[in-house]
Design a protein around this motif. Structure first.
Motif, mmCIF file in Angstrom:
data_model
loop_
_atom_site.group_PDB
_atom_site.id
_atom_site.type_symbol
_atom_site.label_atom_id
_atom_site.label_comp_id
_atom_site.label_asym_id
_atom_site.label_seq_id
_atom_site.Cartn_x
_atom_site.Cartn_y
_atom_site.Cartn_z
ATOM 1 N N GLU A 29 12.340 -6.536 2.668
ATOM 2 C CA GLU A 29 11.110 -6.101 2.026
ATOM 3 C C GLU A 29 10.971 -4.597 2.171
ATOM 4 N N ILE A 30 10.670 -3.931 1.063
ATOM 5 C CA ILE A 30 10.466 -2.484 1.107
ATOM 6 C C ILE A 30 9.043 -2.245 1.582
ATOM 7 N N GLN A 31 8.953 -1.476 2.677
ATOM 8 C CA GLN A 31 7.693 -1.449 3.393
ATOM 9 C C GLN A 31 6.608 -0.594 2.745
ATOM 10 N N ASN A 32 6.963 0.654 2.429
ATOM 11 C CA ASN A 32 5.896 1.576 2.051
ATOM 12 C C ASN A 32 5.797 1.774 0.544
ATOM 13 N N LEU A 33 6.055 0.685 -0.174
ATOM 14 C CA LEU A 33 6.017 0.792 -1.626
ATOM 15 C C LEU A 33 4.608 1.111 -2.132
ATOM 16 N N ALA A 34 3.592 0.622 -1.398
ATOM 17 C CA ALA A 34 2.209 0.868 -1.816
ATOM 18 C C ALA A 34 1.926 2.365 -1.897
ATOM 19 N N GLU A 35 2.355 3.081 -0.873
ATOM 20 C CA GLU A 35 2.120 4.520 -0.864
ATOM 21 C C GLU A 35 2.931 5.197 -1.964
ATOM 22 N N LEU A 36 4.168 4.688 -2.146
ATOM 23 C CA LEU A 36 5.043 5.311 -3.149
ATOM 24 C C LEU A 36 4.490 5.155 -4.558
ATOM 25 N N ARG A 37 3.788 4.054 -4.778
ATOM 26 C CA ARG A 37 3.235 3.811 -6.125
ATOM 27 C C ARG A 37 2.247 4.903 -6.525
ATOM 28 N N VAL A 38 1.690 5.564 -5.518
ATOM 29 C CA VAL A 38 0.727 6.630 -5.820
ATOM 30 C C VAL A 38 1.436 7.795 -6.506
ATOM 31 N N VAL A 39 2.634 8.099 -6.047
ATOM 32 C CA VAL A 39 3.320 9.273 -6.570
ATOM 33 C C VAL A 39 4.377 8.946 -7.632
ATOM 34 N N THR A 85 5.982 6.801 -10.972
ATOM 35 C CA THR A 85 5.616 6.020 -12.166
ATOM 36 C C THR A 85 6.265 4.645 -12.056
ATOM 37 N N HIS A 86 5.840 3.777 -12.950
ATOM 38 C CA HIS A 86 6.389 2.423 -12.954
ATOM 39 C C HIS A 86 7.910 2.450 -13.127
ATOM 40 N N ALA A 87 8.350 3.308 -14.072
ATOM 41 C CA ALA A 87 9.796 3.425 -14.337
ATOM 42 C C ALA A 87 10.526 3.956 -13.108
ATOM 43 N N ASP A 88 9.894 4.937 -12.425
ATOM 44 C CA ASP A 88 10.496 5.483 -11.203
ATOM 45 C C ASP A 88 10.664 4.389 -10.155
ATOM 46 N N VAL A 89 9.626 3.561 -10.047
ATOM 47 C CA VAL A 89 9.686 2.484 -9.046
ATOM 48 C C VAL A 89 10.853 1.547 -9.377
ATOM 49 N N ASN A 90 11.017 1.250 -10.673
ATOM 50 C CA ASN A 90 12.143 0.385 -11.070
ATOM 51 C C ASN A 90 13.477 1.044 -10.756
ATOM 52 N N ASP A 91 13.555 2.357 -11.035
ATOM 53 C CA ASP A 91 14.776 3.090 -10.715
ATOM 54 C C ASP A 91 15.046 3.031 -9.217
ATOM 55 N N LEU A 92 13.988 3.221 -8.460
ATOM 56 C CA LEU A 92 14.117 3.192 -6.996
ATOM 57 C C LEU A 92 14.625 1.820 -6.544
ATOM 58 N N MET A 93 14.034 0.765 -7.137
ATOM 59 C CA MET A 93 14.452 -0.580 -6.746
ATOM 60 C C MET A 93 15.922 -0.799 -7.114
ATOM 61 N N GLY A 94 16.300 -0.242 -8.263
ATOM 62 C CA GLY A 94 17.702 -0.338 -8.674
ATOM 63 C C GLY A 94 18.608 0.358 -7.671
ATOM 64 N N GLU A 117 -7.607 5.043 4.705
ATOM 65 C CA GLU A 117 -6.759 5.735 3.721
ATOM 66 C C GLU A 117 -5.767 4.765 3.070
ATOM 67 N N SER A 118 -5.107 3.971 3.917
ATOM 68 C CA SER A 118 -4.054 3.105 3.367
ATOM 69 C C SER A 118 -4.633 2.083 2.396
ATOM 70 N N ASP A 130 -3.521 0.875 -4.221
ATOM 71 C CA ASP A 130 -3.562 1.019 -5.680
ATOM 72 C C ASP A 130 -4.651 2.052 -5.959
ATOM 73 N N ALA A 131 -4.267 3.321 -5.826
ATOM 74 C CA ALA A 131 -5.233 4.432 -5.835
ATOM 75 C C ALA A 131 -6.091 4.414 -7.101
ATOM 76 N N ALA A 132 -5.491 4.110 -8.224
ATOM 77 C CA ALA A 132 -6.237 4.179 -9.486
ATOM 78 C C ALA A 132 -7.393 3.194 -9.492
ATOM 79 N N ARG A 133 -7.076 1.951 -9.119
ATOM 80 C CA ARG A 133 -8.136 0.931 -9.134
ATOM 81 C C ARG A 133 -9.168 1.205 -8.055
ATOM 82 N N ALA A 134 -8.673 1.604 -6.863
ATOM 83 C CA ALA A 134 -9.585 1.883 -5.743
ATOM 84 C C ALA A 134 -10.538 3.008 -6.121
#
Ligand code: C2E
Ligand code: CA
Ligand code: CA
Length: 784
Positions: A391-401, A403-412, A655-656, A661-665
């Motif tokens: 499990e990737i731990q700090n994905l929540a924080e990474l989602r802040v910085v 994009t969705h495509a970046d996250v997919n690239d990262l997962m790849g 903070e965490s 999900d910074a946008a919704r929060a």
């Protein structure tokens, strides 16, 4: 078969039409020919007769001849007779005296014997019927066809007059084979001719014929001919021959002499029979050619079709090999070409569908389905197998910085890195987790475990190197849950469920990896039942609030208290919030807790308001509360219901929780702030966010985490951190609260640093509402 049948039908029709129409036509034709030939025959006969007659009369009128007869000068008679006979070529020349006695007679065919018939012996006088004589005497000449001795003659009888008859002259032409042939030669068709004569036995006999013929015998044997004695005139068919009878002499109602013309129907038909034979031969040949051709053509058609049919069966079975088109055949080349193209397209689509069905669309990695299939194969093959859930731990924080495509690239990229370490491709099980299929090793269990743990550690350490996504360098970390077959589960579902449980407990382990532990799984079950008990506790009064005052250092008064939940379970006793709140956050029960907390706090505020007390209450919110878009509505409803001003209610968020999900929060927080609620950042300093980021949030206060405050009296480092945080907070226009103040020295320093509020055991522990009275009076000052 169809072609052969059609061909035979057509040819058969032709043959039937042909053979049925020919014989009547041929017969008619031959009849006509025979009729014409009969007329020709008659004319020839009459011409001969005329010739004989003229010659005889010439002789009869000759003076010298008459004189010779009168004087019975036999030599002169003979010589004159011979001269005339030779001139006309008569076969017979006879001079008779009046009583029928032969004066002289000459025989022999002048045409055949050039010696003038000198060798011809007397053949005797012909027996001349009296009617013949009478006719000749009356007309000056008469003619008859009569047998003389054994031969048939065409005779002309002329009287020698002086002026009374003194003698008779007879000239005759024999109707023999030669005569018959002569006549035949004049006929337009190749017919046969026969002369018949009635014999002493009363039957007609052959006198002469162009050729001997069995058919003629049959004709003569006919009862009609022999019995009635009168020859049938016209056409008769006997024995495949067509006969045409011509009576030449009738006597006593019977035919004494006759001519018969006949023609073989067979030979007439021969040309047609040959034609039919040729037609049959052509039919047979055509049939053979047709059969061979049809077989070849149908083979040419059916073989490629059968090939294609077989190929389509192969395709149905999943074999996509190309079909080879038969050479030269353009149409089949086209068909095979499009078939192959179709198969190619099907194959491509199937590959695509198979890939989609078994792969994660975003990263192109195998998906859960594919992983379960592979795991199933391993289990079925009885291979020792282990599964690691990453499990990737700090994905929540990474989602802040990112994009969705970046996250997919990262997962790849993470997938690639995991793939290098494990022998098989990692599968993406969920947005944040991967699964790895590992060799379970057959060695002893502890050894295998140690080896797998080492591998897991390597995997975890591989995350120490950052990932680059686009131009961003990203730091991540991973947690691993491990299970081994068959120890930790017999089947796929159990193994994966237990791997999840292992991952869960890995969260609590400092190394970030854990094996599945049945005991901890049991405690997990206990924790789950804890939640249902909590839900009950919320409604039956087991759960209450303890309030901890916040001392305002500027005024020395308590303007607000923090509400902290307390659960005294009837069965479990006191349950600390750290034990059930993180769990409630994971199960979603925390929303019920928040709703209960907000309601309790607002009611309490209303009660205090009643007595004129204006102390505010701060309520803690959880991550999922910030995702709850209906939260502002709920708060507004409660405040409105109890007529409590929004400024009395404060909300604390970490903070965490915001980062998840910074946008919704942010949307929820903005709405709450707009309503007039003041918001605080709780546990400040433990998260990752910068003050710069905090600045963008609609908060009015930061609460420095107690871990920095509790040791303020002793730790210089903490002093620097706390002091600079206070300064920074103030610079950003935020009020700063320090929690966890336990001693005087810390308080003194905080006061010196300009901290706005303090909270801690030094001022008061969290206490039941009843014990809060000392702090509620507006005039109350806390001396510290
Ligand atoms: P928190 O919001 O940071 O709450 C402050 C914690 O510090 C409380 O622990 C409090 O008892 C403790 N504390 C206060 N003064 C001192 C001190 O001088 N020294 C030390 N060592 N501790 C001090 P508590 O009550 O155990 O709560 C733990 C956490 O549980 C809270 O941390 C909060 O995050 C959460 N929590 C408590 N009540 C609620 C609630 O109603 N809703 C939600 N969502 N979370 C709650
Ligand atoms: Ca708090
Ligand atoms: Ca806190």
């Amino acid at each position: 078969m169809v072609y052969v049948a059609l061909f035979l039908a057509v040819q058969g029709g032709v043959l039937v039409a042909f053979t049925s129409s020919i014989p009547p036509g041929v017969r008619g034709q031959i009849e006509d020919q025979l009729n014409a030939s009969a007329r020709v025959f008659k004319r020839i006969m009459s011409e001969r007769e005329a010739q004989l007659g003229v010659s005889a009369q010439l002789l009869a009128r000759d003076y010298g001849f008459r004189d010779a007869i009168a004087t019975a000068d036999e030599p002169t008679i003979r010589s004159a007779l011979r001269n005339q006979q030779q001139r006309i070529g008569a076969d017979l020349a006879v001079v008779l005296d009046l009583d029928g006695t032969i004066v002289t007679t000459l025989t022999g065919n002048a045409r055949n014997t050039n010696n003038g018939g000198a060798g011809g012996a007397d053949t005797g006088a012909p027996e001349l019927p009296s009617s013949f004589m009478a006719e000749a005497e009356e007309k000056g000449a008469a003619s008859r066809i009569l047998p003389v001795q054994d031969r048939l003659y065409q005779l002309v009888l002329v009287p020698v007059m002086a002026p009374e008859p003194i003698a008779w002259i007879v000239f005759g032409t024999e109707l023999d084979q030669a005569a018959a042939r002569d006549i035949k030669a004049l006929s337009p068709i190749d017919l046969d001719l026969a002369f018949l004569r009635r014999g002493d036995d009363g039957a007609l006999h052959l006198a002469a014929a162009t050729s001997s013929h069995a058919a003629l015998e049959a004709f003569l044997a006919q009862p009609a001919e022999s019995a009635t004695g009168s020859l049938l005139q016209g056409a008769h068919e006997v024995n495949q021959h067509l006969f045409w009878g011509l009576p030449l002499l009738e006597q006593d109602g019977r035919t004494q002499v006759a001519a018969v013309l006949y023609y073989s129907l067979d030979s007439a038909m021969q040309a047609y029979t040959r034609l039919v034979a040729i037609l049959l031969l052509v039919t047979a040949g055509g049939l053979l050619v047709l059969i061979v051709g049809s077989v070849l053509v149908s083979r040419g058609v059916t073989r490629p079709l059968r090939d294609l049919a077989r190929a389509s069966q192969r395709v149905a079975a999943g074999d996509y090999r190309e079909v080879v088109a038969p050479a030269r055949d353009v149409e089949f080349n086209d068909l095979t070409g499009s078939f192959n193209r179709m198969v190619g397209a099907v194959k491509e689509r199937e590959q695509h569908i198979r890939f989609q069905a078994s792969h994660d669309i975003e990263t192109g990695l195998p998906n859960r389905l594919d992983f379960e299939r592979r795991l199933g194969e391993h289990l079925a093959a009885g291979k020792p197998t282990a599964v690691a859930l990453v499990e990737i731990q700090n994905l929540a924080e990474l989602r802040v910085v990112l994009t969705h495509a970046d996250v997919n690239d990262l997962m790849g990229a993470i997938g690639d890195r995991l793939g290098c370490l494990a022998s098989s491709a990692p599968a993406r099980l969920s947005t944040e987790s991967f699964a790895l299929l590992l060799d379970g090793d057959e060695g002893t269990a502890p050894d295998a475990d140690r080896r797998l743990e080492a591998l897991a550690t390597t995997i975890r350490n591989s995350f120490l190197a950052p990932f680059t996504v686009g131009d961003i360098v990203v730091d991540t970390s991973a947690r691993l849950g491990l299970v081994r077959h068959p120890r930790d589960g017999e089947d796929i579902a159990t193994l994966l469920r237990h791997a999840c449980a292992a991952l869960d407990s890995a969260r609590l382990h400092p190394q970030g990896l854990a094996w599945y532990d049945r005991d901890s799984d049991d405690s997990r079950n206990r924790r789950l039942s804890l939640m249902s008990e909590l839900r009950e506790g919320l409604s039956n009064g087991e759960v209450t609030f303890a309030y901890q005052p916040k001392l305002d250092l500027a005024t020395g008064t308590v303007k607000a208290v923090e509400a902290l939940v307390r659960w005294k379970s009837a069965t479990r006793g006191f349950v600390p919030p750290d034990e059930f709140i993180p769990l409630a956050e994971r199960t979603g029960d925390v929303r019920l807790l928040t709703e209960w907390g907000l309601r309790t706090a607002v009611r309490q505020l209303a009660a205090w308001q009643e007595r004129g007390c204006e102390v505010a209450i701060a309520v803690n919110l959880s991550t999922s509360d910030l995702m709850n878009q209906r939260l502002p509505q709920l708060v507004a409803g409660l405040l409105h219901e109890h007529r409590v001003p929004a400024s009395r209610l404060k909300l604390e968020v970490t903070e965490s929780a915001v980062m998840q999900d910074a946008a919704r929060a942010l949307a929820v927080l903005n709405e709450l702030a707009a309503m007039g609620l003041s918001l605080s950042i709780d546990d400040y300093g433990t998260g990752y966010s910068s003050l710069g980021y905090i600045k963008r949030l609609p908060v009015s206060e930061i609460k420095i985490d107690k871990s920095f405050v509790t040791h303020l009296a002793t730790s210089e480092e903490d002093n620097i951190l706390v002091r600079s945080t206070i300064d920074l907070g103030h610079n950003l226009g935020l009020s700063v609260t320090a929690e966890g103040v336990e001693d005087e020295e810390s308080l003194r320093r905080l006061r010196a640093y300009g901290c706005d509020c303090v909270q801690g055991y030094l001022i008061s522990r969290p206490v039941p509402v009843a014990d809060l009275e000392p702090f509620l009076g507006s005039a109350h000052h806390v001396e510290a």
